[in-house]
Structures are given as C-alpha cells and as structure tokens.
Design a protein around this motif. Structure first.
Motif, PDB file in Angstrom:
ATOM      1  N   LEU A 179       8.772 -12.337  10.394  1.00  0.00           N
ATOM      2  CA  LEU A 179       8.687 -11.450   9.491  1.00  0.00           C
ATOM      3  C   LEU A 179       9.534 -10.130   9.594  1.00  0.00           C
ATOM      4  N   GLU A 180       9.670  -9.679  10.493  1.00  0.00           N
ATOM      5  CA  GLU A 180      10.606  -8.673  10.771  1.00  0.00           C
ATOM      6  C   GLU A 180      12.075  -8.995  10.441  1.00  0.00           C
ATOM      7  N   MET A 181      12.680 -10.248  10.791  1.00  0.00           N
ATOM      8  CA  MET A 181      13.894 -10.812  10.355  1.00  0.00           C
ATOM      9  C   MET A 181      13.993 -10.680   8.933  1.00  0.00           C
ATOM     10  N   GLN A 182      13.078 -11.444   8.083  1.00  0.00           N
ATOM     11  CA  GLN A 182      13.050 -11.522   6.801  1.00  0.00           C
ATOM     12  C   GLN A 182      13.290 -10.034   6.299  1.00  0.00           C
ATOM     13  N   LEU A 183      12.747  -9.067   6.848  1.00  0.00           N
ATOM     14  CA  LEU A 183      12.541  -7.702   6.289  1.00  0.00           C
ATOM     15  C   LEU A 183      14.129  -7.186   6.411  1.00  0.00           C
TER      16      LEU A 183
ATOM     17  N   ARG B 207       0.877 -15.987  21.184  1.00  0.00           N
ATOM     18  CA  ARG B 207       2.388 -16.127  21.055  1.00  0.00           C
ATOM     19  C   ARG B 207       2.778 -16.688  19.665  1.00  0.00           C
ATOM     20  N   LEU B 208       1.960 -17.426  19.156  1.00  0.00           N
ATOM     21  CA  LEU B 208       2.075 -17.664  17.646  1.00  0.00           C
ATOM     22  C   LEU B 208       2.047 -16.708  16.790  1.00  0.00           C
ATOM     23  N   SER B 209       1.131 -15.644  16.946  1.00  0.00           N
ATOM     24  CA  SER B 209       1.121 -14.754  16.016  1.00  0.00           C
ATOM     25  C   SER B 209       2.455 -13.752  16.282  1.00  0.00           C
ATOM     26  N   ALA B 210       2.591 -13.546  17.435  1.00  0.00           N
ATOM     27  CA  ALA B 210       3.816 -12.399  17.712  1.00  0.00           C
ATOM     28  C   ALA B 210       5.138 -13.321  17.235  1.00  0.00           C
TER      29      ALA B 210
ATOM     30  N   ASP C  96      17.295  -2.500   0.173  1.00  0.00           N
ATOM     31  CA  ASP C  96      16.468  -1.291  -0.530  1.00  0.00           C
ATOM     32  C   ASP C  96      15.341  -1.123   0.365  1.00  0.00           C
ATOM     33  N   PRO C  97      15.271   0.209   0.934  1.00  0.00           N
ATOM     34  CA  PRO C  97      14.452   0.775   1.904  1.00  0.00           C
ATOM     35  C   PRO C  97      13.115   0.747   1.169  1.00  0.00           C
ATOM     36  N   LYS C  98      13.126   1.149  -0.153  1.00  0.00           N
ATOM     37  CA  LYS C  98      11.599   1.091  -0.821  1.00  0.00           C
ATOM     38  C   LYS C  98      11.009  -0.236  -0.863  1.00  0.00           C
ATOM     39  N   ILE C  99      11.898  -1.168  -1.261  1.00  0.00           N
ATOM     40  CA  ILE C  99      11.244  -2.601  -1.409  1.00  0.00           C
ATOM     41  C   ILE C  99      11.030  -3.008  -0.132  1.00  0.00           C
ATOM     42  N   ARG C 100      11.817  -3.011   0.991  1.00  0.00           N
ATOM     43  CA  ARG C 100      11.620  -3.185   2.308  1.00  0.00           C
ATOM     44  C   ARG C 100      10.209  -2.922   2.627  1.00  0.00           C
ATOM     45  N   LYS C 101       9.843  -1.269   2.559  1.00  0.00           N
ATOM     46  CA  LYS C 101       8.647  -0.899   3.021  1.00  0.00           C
ATOM     47  C   LYS C 101       7.371  -1.585   2.181  1.00  0.00           C
ATOM     48  N   ASP C 102       7.800  -1.806   0.974  1.00  0.00           N
ATOM     49  CA  ASP C 102       6.664  -2.387   0.035  1.00  0.00           C
ATOM     50  C   ASP C 102       6.398  -3.842   0.682  1.00  0.00           C
ATOM     51  N   LYS C 103       7.546  -4.551   0.964  1.00  0.00           N
ATOM     52  CA  LYS C 103       7.333  -6.013   1.488  1.00  0.00           C
ATOM     53  C   LYS C 103       6.628  -6.019   2.937  1.00  0.00           C
ATOM     54  N   SER C 104       7.032  -5.237   3.654  1.00  0.00           N
ATOM     55  CA  SER C 104       6.629  -5.082   4.911  1.00  0.00           C
ATOM     56  C   SER C 104       4.999  -4.704   4.984  1.00  0.00           C
ATOM     57  N   LYS C 105       4.617  -3.836   3.950  1.00  0.00           N
ATOM     58  CA  LYS C 105       3.233  -3.660   3.973  1.00  0.00           C
ATOM     59  C   LYS C 105       2.438  -4.938   3.735  1.00  0.00           C
ATOM     60  N   THR C 106       3.027  -5.621   2.516  1.00  0.00           N
ATOM     61  CA  THR C 106       2.292  -7.015   2.127  1.00  0.00           C
ATOM     62  C   THR C 106       2.449  -7.915   3.314  1.00  0.00           C
ATOM     63  N   GLY C 107       3.678  -7.916   3.878  1.00  0.00           N
ATOM     64  CA  GLY C 107       3.797  -9.177   4.894  1.00  0.00           C
ATOM     65  C   GLY C 107       2.842  -9.094   6.203  1.00  0.00           C
ATOM     66  N   LYS C 108       2.710  -7.869   6.598  1.00  0.00           N
ATOM     67  CA  LYS C 108       1.954  -7.288   7.508  1.00  0.00           C
ATOM     68  C   LYS C 108       0.320  -7.690   7.340  1.00  0.00           C
ATOM     69  N   GLN C 109       0.061  -7.334   6.272  1.00  0.00           N
ATOM     70  CA  GLN C 109      -1.427  -7.456   5.751  1.00  0.00           C
ATOM     71  C   GLN C 109      -1.599  -9.152   5.651  1.00  0.00           C
ATOM     72  N   ARG C 110      -0.744  -9.905   4.998  1.00  0.00           N
ATOM     73  CA  ARG C 110      -0.815 -11.131   4.921  1.00  0.00           C
ATOM     74  C   ARG C 110      -1.269 -11.881   6.259  1.00  0.00           C
TER      75      ARG C 110
ATOM     76  N   PRO D 221       1.102 -23.039   5.257  1.00  0.00           N
ATOM     77  CA  PRO D 221       2.401 -22.140   5.400  1.00  0.00           C
ATOM     78  C   PRO D 221       2.149 -20.919   5.392  1.00  0.00           C
ATOM     79  N   PHE D 222       2.932 -19.786   6.093  1.00  0.00           N
ATOM     80  CA  PHE D 222       2.685 -18.428   6.011  1.00  0.00           C
ATOM     81  C   PHE D 222       3.562 -17.911   4.769  1.00  0.00           C
ATOM     82  N   GLU D 223       2.991 -17.354   3.712  1.00  0.00           N
ATOM     83  CA  GLU D 223       3.825 -16.903   2.570  1.00  0.00           C
ATOM     84  C   GLU D 223       3.592 -15.275   2.868  1.00  0.00           C
ATOM     85  N   ALA D 224       4.841 -14.691   3.390  1.00  0.00           N
ATOM     86  CA  ALA D 224       4.865 -13.236   3.751  1.00  0.00           C
ATOM     87  C   ALA D 224       4.854 -12.373   2.512  1.00  0.00           C
TER      88      ALA D 224
END
Ligand SMILES: Nc1ncnc2c1ncn2[C@@H]1O[C@H](COP(=O)(O)OP(=O)(O)OP(=O)(O)O)[C@@H](O)[C@H]1O
Length: 696
Positions: free
Chosen positions: A373-377, A364-367, A382-396, A331-334
């Motif tokens: 991921l964008e939908m989850q974000l 296509r799969l990665s897109a 909270d923008p600060k939490i969103r930014k934080d999760k976005s960073k982790t999610g993109k890296q993962r 599975p992919f854990e964002a």
C-alpha cells in the motif's frame, strides 16, 4: 568382641581425617572476593560452588564404604561413598566418591555373594571383586552406626536389610528426604537409566517413585553435565502442596533451579493466562460423589476423550483445514481501481511465509500488504490526493485484516466445539464441554488441546526441555505427554505412577500402554517397582486386601520385613463418639513418638466439619484444602484425594463405612490411597456398615 566396637575406631579415625582434609581445602580457597574485577568475580563464582560443596560434605561426608579390588590390582581399595565427591588436594586421588559416579553403582547393585562384579565406566566395563560393604551413619559430624552388610567369607545373613530397616523406622516431618544411603538395586536401575528414554514406571504405593525421580534428576545432571542444565529440567506434580512437600530433596542432593510445577500452571503460563478455569464443581460433585453414584468411566468420558491421541489427531485434521482455508481468494482493493490480486496474497502466504507458524504468517501478511500500500501511495504525486488515498487504503486494510480468521487458541477451540462437531465428538463430551466454552471457561482436561493449538499457531517459543519428570502420571493423559514431547528434540522422560491410585481415572490413563503409544519402540522403557518401603508389613498386607477391588489387575505390593502394630478397624456406636476417639488416637500416637498424624476424610466438606469439631474440642490441627500451597506437618485433617503423594507416621481413616467407600473401583482407589499413606500406624473407624472394600 562386639563387631561395632572393632569397626568403630577405624572409621572414627577416617572421619577425623576427612574433616581435616575438608578444612585444608576450605582454608585454601580464601575469603570471599567482593571487588569489581570481572575475572575475579567469575573465579569467585567457582570458589563459592566449592565452598558449598565442602559445607555439604562437612555435615555428612559419606554413608557407605565398599572395599573393591579391580581385576589386575594388588589389593582391595576402600571406596567411601557420599552425597558429594572429594579429591585429595595433594594427589587428586578420590577420597570420597560421589554416589552418582559409575563405580558407586556397585554399592547399590551389589546384594552379596563372592562372584565377580562389573560396572560400566566411560572407558568400558570394569570387573573386580567386593570384599566388604559397610553402612555408616554420620549425623551432626558424629559417627553413629557402623554396620557391615557384607564381608567376604563372613555369614552375611540379612544384614543388607538391617540398615534399611533402621532408616525406614524413622519418624517423619513435613518434608520428603533423600535416600542416597539406602537406594535399592531396582531403584538404582531407574535412577541410572540412559538419558534418551521415556521411562514409564508402575510402582506400588510407597515404592519410592517420587524419591527415585528426584534422585534420577541429580544423576542426569552429574552424568551429562556438559549437555543438561538444571533450569531446562522440569517436574510435573499434581498440586502445589505436593511440590512444597518434595521441595527439600533436590537441595539436599545439591541440585538447584529445577522447575517444579503443575501441568495446569505450566499450561496457563504458555497460554499467557488468557483462559479462565471453571471452578472444580464437576470433579467434586460428579467424580467424587458418595454411595457409589459416580458415572462409569469409558473412552467417551469427556476427560478421557479429550486427553486421547485420537482427539489430538482429529484436532490436527481441523487445524490443517483451518490453515488451508485461512485465505479466501479475496483481492485487496486499496481504493477504486488499485487492486492487489488475491493470487499474489496467496503466493506470499503459502510460499514466502510457509515456514512461519500461522499467527506469524498472519502478521507478516498484513505487514506485507501494508508495504504494498505504501508503495502505491508513493506513486501519487499530488499530496492532497495521496493523503486522501492513504486514509481510504489504511481503513480498507484494517477491514481486510480483521476479516482474516484469528489464530487464537481459545477462539479456535470454541469454534470446533460450536459447530459441525456432532458427528465426530461423542454427545457426552459435547454436553460436558459446550456449556463451559460458551461462557468462556475451560476445564483442566481442555488445557493440553489449548496449549497444542497455541503451539501450532505460534511455534514452540524456545521452550525445549532437557528432561521431564511426570509424577502421579496415572492422572495425566496421552495428549499431555505428547504435548510435552514436542518441547524436546528427543524423548527424555521419567513418568511414574500407580494405576491403583488412579483416583482421577476420568481424565487419566487406565493402562500404561496408552502413554507409551506416544513414543516409538526405541525410546520406550517400562519398569515395575513392587517393593513398598513406606509402611509396615501389617499396613501393606491390609492395603493389599483393597487392591483387587480397584480392578487394575495389579499384583499385591511386597513389604520389606518391617513389622509394627496390627491395623485397627473400629466400629463406633454413635457419631458423637467420634471426637473423643480421634483425641485418644492422637494422644496415644504422640506418646509413641509419632510426629506426623493425619485424619483422612472422604470429602472436603466432611473434613471441614471434622476440623471444626476438633477445634471446638480443643484439638489443634491443620486443615488441608484444595489450592493450599504448603504442608506443615504435625496433626493434619485432609481429604483423601489431596493426601495422595504425602505420608504420615500415623493415619486415621475417618468413617470408612459403605456409604463413603462403596464397592466400586473408584472408591477402592480412594481407600487404597488413604490406607497407604501410613508409615507406622493405621486405624480406621466407621459407624453404620463397614465398607465392603475390606473383605478380601
Ligand atoms: N531405598 C529406600 N530407602 C529408604 N527409604 C526409602 C527407599 N525408597 C523409598 N523410601 C521411603 O519410602 C517412602 C515412600 O517414598 P515415595 O513417596 O517416593 O514413594 P511413592 O512410590 O512415590 O509413593 P506413593 O505412590 O504412595 O505416593 C518415603 O518415605 C521414602 O523416603
């Protein structure tokens, strides 16, 4: 009265009328349009085509005349046949008939006799009778020879051959020429064969294979003008120098834009030049070594194995496994607690994207995961939490995608040779391949597989061919042909070669059925050309003595009756007699009007030294070496393996002793190639023991 004198005035008048008609039509077209009007520009393109056609006609309007009476018509009609057609301006009646038109086939298929003849027209079979067949030679707008090769009721002995012999006696320059005026019936059958066929042609040396293939392209473009485009036709030939040598024929026939390439060049282009070729040491040192020390060739020889359809099937199995095991159910854990289940990822990959090739599915799969991921974000307020999760999610996500296998041809090919191949790939093949692949190099014989894998991973990139010509096809593999076939909706091939010239048999075919296995029965069409046109009777009979040693079981080539000087085999007592001997060979032949003279050596190194010695002695000559792009004509020093496909007025085979040409099938093929390059004069010299290949 001399028949030439009676025929000539009549034809002279017809020629003048033709020039007048051409001039009339030219002046009707008017001057070149240089303005901006779009419609006028389109019309101008058409007018330019007509101008070019008239120019071609003007130089050399026709070469043959056939007096043909169609059943039901009152009298025979003289049909003038030329490289291009011309209709009368006033009545639109055909005045010169294009050699490719159905009725012109009679000119080539007719070999005499009073029996009715037929040809296939678009509306069905047309029958009639021939009253006269006439050959006309027009050069620089001047009528030369006029010869009737058939006249109804006349004695007609052998005249058909006279014009051919006159043409074959010509001295050559550095370009292959068209043969429209003397195409022979057996050649015409191939030229006019239907489009959707895989024609496989075994032709003796000098039987006109290359020439016929080029004429066939011109025919197909004429016959299927609405369906075939020149830029979607391709000619594969062994090297760029050979391509240069044949490059004049299609323009002479009024055909442009046909792609002419080598398989390696085409393949590297498909692979976006992402692979590096190993330098050709194996071919030179192993497969062309001297004294009969070359390894035997069998189905486990690396080049033959990797070019086989069995290897392709094995590869297909590996590709299928690769695709099936492409995803783990990971599975992919964002981020902590936000998980995209593996089953959902599999569903996208296997169901939604199943119609795309693998590389596109991966992308296509990665897109798609990224969109998830964008939908989850967006659900995080909270923008600060969103930014934080976005960073982790993109890296993962990057890490997740990087772990997916790469759909890259070279990496895949390297991986299948690196592990687990021992049971399925012969040891000889592994040891001949792994060391190169480990260093990131590939050999010519790997290219078909690499392009195939690339194709499976990426799809065919809109590369459909309308027709493919493969010349010197004895050197190509079934895998190469199967690969080219995937770039076509229905097979349309002209595949030509000569097994007796199979000097690259370690990566080519030994029997033609290896190639025909690629096609179904309905498309397969096999032809043999036995008659050889290039060389004199003496040269062909001499070369035929070598043929049995090639172990191909091929019958001797049949000469046309063109006699010349006997072939000389000269023993030199000492090596230092060599250069004076070469000098006198060149001088003698130049005095006799020979324009192209070749000294053919066995290996590159030998040719380089020979060339240096000649230059030191003041003999000017061109040295041909691997990778050379053009052939200049004149006096040439060339290794035999690069002389294949070329021809010269006079040939001197250098040092034909038993060390250079041992009694093996491979060396027999080399010597056969060397000897069959000569049109008018062939001489061999040696010191030491004469090669055993000349004993019948
Ligand atoms: N019908 C013909 N009329 C006149 N010349 C011909 C004819 N057919 C072939 N030739 C000449 O014979 C020579 C050999 O032709 P070509 O090179 O096409 O043969 P090939 O079969 O490809 O030879 P190879 O396999 O030895 O390279 C050329 O000079 C060609 O012009």
């Amino acid at each position: 009265m001399d028949p030439i004198n009676t025929l000539y005035p009549e034809e002279q008048e017809r020629l003048q009328q033709t020039f007048q008609e051409i001039e009339r039509q030219r002046s009707d077209i008017g001057p070149v349009y240089r303005g901006q009007d779009y419609v006028e520009q389109l019309l101008e393109a058409k007018r330019e085509e007509t101008r070019q056609r008239l120019d071609l006609l003007d130089n050399d309007p026709y070469f043959g005349r056939l007096d043909f009476q169609e059943d039901g018509k009152a009298a025979p009609l003289p049909l003038y046949i030329g490289k291009r057609g011309l209709d009368l301006k006033e009545t639109a009646a055909p005045y010169v008939i294009d050699w490719r038109a159905p009725v012109a086939s009679l000119f080539y298929s007719f070999t005499g006799g009073d029996a009715p003849v037929t040809y296939e027209a678009p509306d069905g079979t047309i029958q009639g009778e021939i009253y006269r067949k006439r050959n006309l030679s027009i050069r620089d707008k001047t009528l030369g020879r006029v010869v009737d090769s058939y006249e109804r009721g006349g004695d007609n002995i052998g005249l058909n051959d006279e014009f051919l012999l006159y043409k074959l006696g010509d001295k050559k320059d550095n370009r292959l020429r068209d043969i429209v005026s003397t195409i022979q019936a057996e050649q015409d059958l191939i030229i006019r064969a239907p489009r959707y066929k895989a024609l496989i042609i075994q032709g003796a040396a000098g039987s006109g294979k290359t020439t016929v293939a080029l004429h066939r392209l011109a025919f197909l473009l004429y016959q299927y003008q609405q369906q075939i485009r020149a830029e979607r036709m391709v000619i594969f030939a062994p090297n760029t120098m050979f391509l240069d040598y044949i490059s004049g024929v299609l323009p002479e026939l009024g055909v442009g834009n046909v792609k002419q390439t080598t398989f390696a060049e085409w393949a590297l282009d498909r692979l976006n030049d992402n692979v590096r070729m190993a330098q050709g040491t194996v071919e030179g040192n192993v497969w062309f070594s001297l004294e009969g020390t070359r390894p035997p060739i069998d189905d486990e020889t690396p080049g033959r194995f990797k070019g086989s359809l069995a290897f392709k099937s094995w590869l297909d199995g590996k590709l299928k496994d690769f695709e099936e095991n492409f995803l783990t159910d990971q599975p992919f854990e964002a981020w902590e607690g936000r998980v995209l289940p593996g089953s959902m990822i599999r569903e996208w990959f296997e169901v939604e994207y199943r119609h795309y090739p693998l590389a596109a599915r991966r992308e296509r799969l990665s897109a798609r995961i990224n969109r998830w991921l964008e939908m989850q974000l967006t659900n995080i307020g909270d923008p600060k939490i969103r930014k934080d999760k976005s960073k982790t999610g993109k890296q993962r996500l990057r890490t997740y995608v990087n772990k997916l296998p790469k759909a890259d041809a070279l990496s895949f090919y390297q991986s299948i040779f690196a592990s687990g191949a021992e049971g399925s790939i012969p040891k000889k093949v592994l040891s001949g391949t792994q060391p190169y692949l480990k260093k990131g190099f590939v050999q010519p014989e790997d290219l078909a597989a690499l392009v195939w894998i690339h194709y499976v991973f990426n799809g065919a990139e809109n590369l459909a061919f309308d027709h493919v010509v493969v010349d010197e096809a004895q050197d190509v593999s079934p895998f190469q042909i199967a690969l080219l076939n995937t770039f076509m909706n229905e097979p349309s091939f002209t595949i030509l070669g000569d097994l007796a010239q199979g000097i690259h048999a370690y990566r080519g075919v030994q029997r033609w059925d290896e190639l025909s296995a690629v096609f179904d029965e309905e498309h397969n069409s096999y032809h043999v050309l036995k008659q050889s046109y290039r060389s004199t009777l003496e040269i062909i009979e001499f070369a035929n003595r070598i043929l049995p040693h090639t172990d191909t079981g091929l019958p001797p080539a049949e000469p046309v009756f063109r006699s010349g000087d006997p072939v000389d085999v000269v023993r030199l007592e000492r090596e230092d007699e060599k250069v004076p001997f070469i000098r006198s060979f060149i001088d003698d032949n130049q005095e006799r009007g020979m324009r192209t003279i070749a000294i053919i050596g066995r290996k590159d190194q030998e040719c380089t030294s020979l060339h240096e010695e000649m230059v030191r002695a003041g003999i000017e000559a061109n040295l041909i070496s691997e990778g050379q792009a053009s052939y200049r004509g004149g006096i040439t020093v060339v290794p035999v393996y690069l002389a294949k496909g070329l021809e010269f007025d006079a040939v001197l085979v250098a040092n034909a002793n038993d060390r250079q040409y041992a009694l093996t099938p491979q060396d027999a093929k080399l010597l056969y190639v060397g000897c069959t390059r000569a049109l008018h004069q062939l001489t061999l010299y040696y010191y030491g023991e004469e090669t055993g290949l000349l004993s019948s």
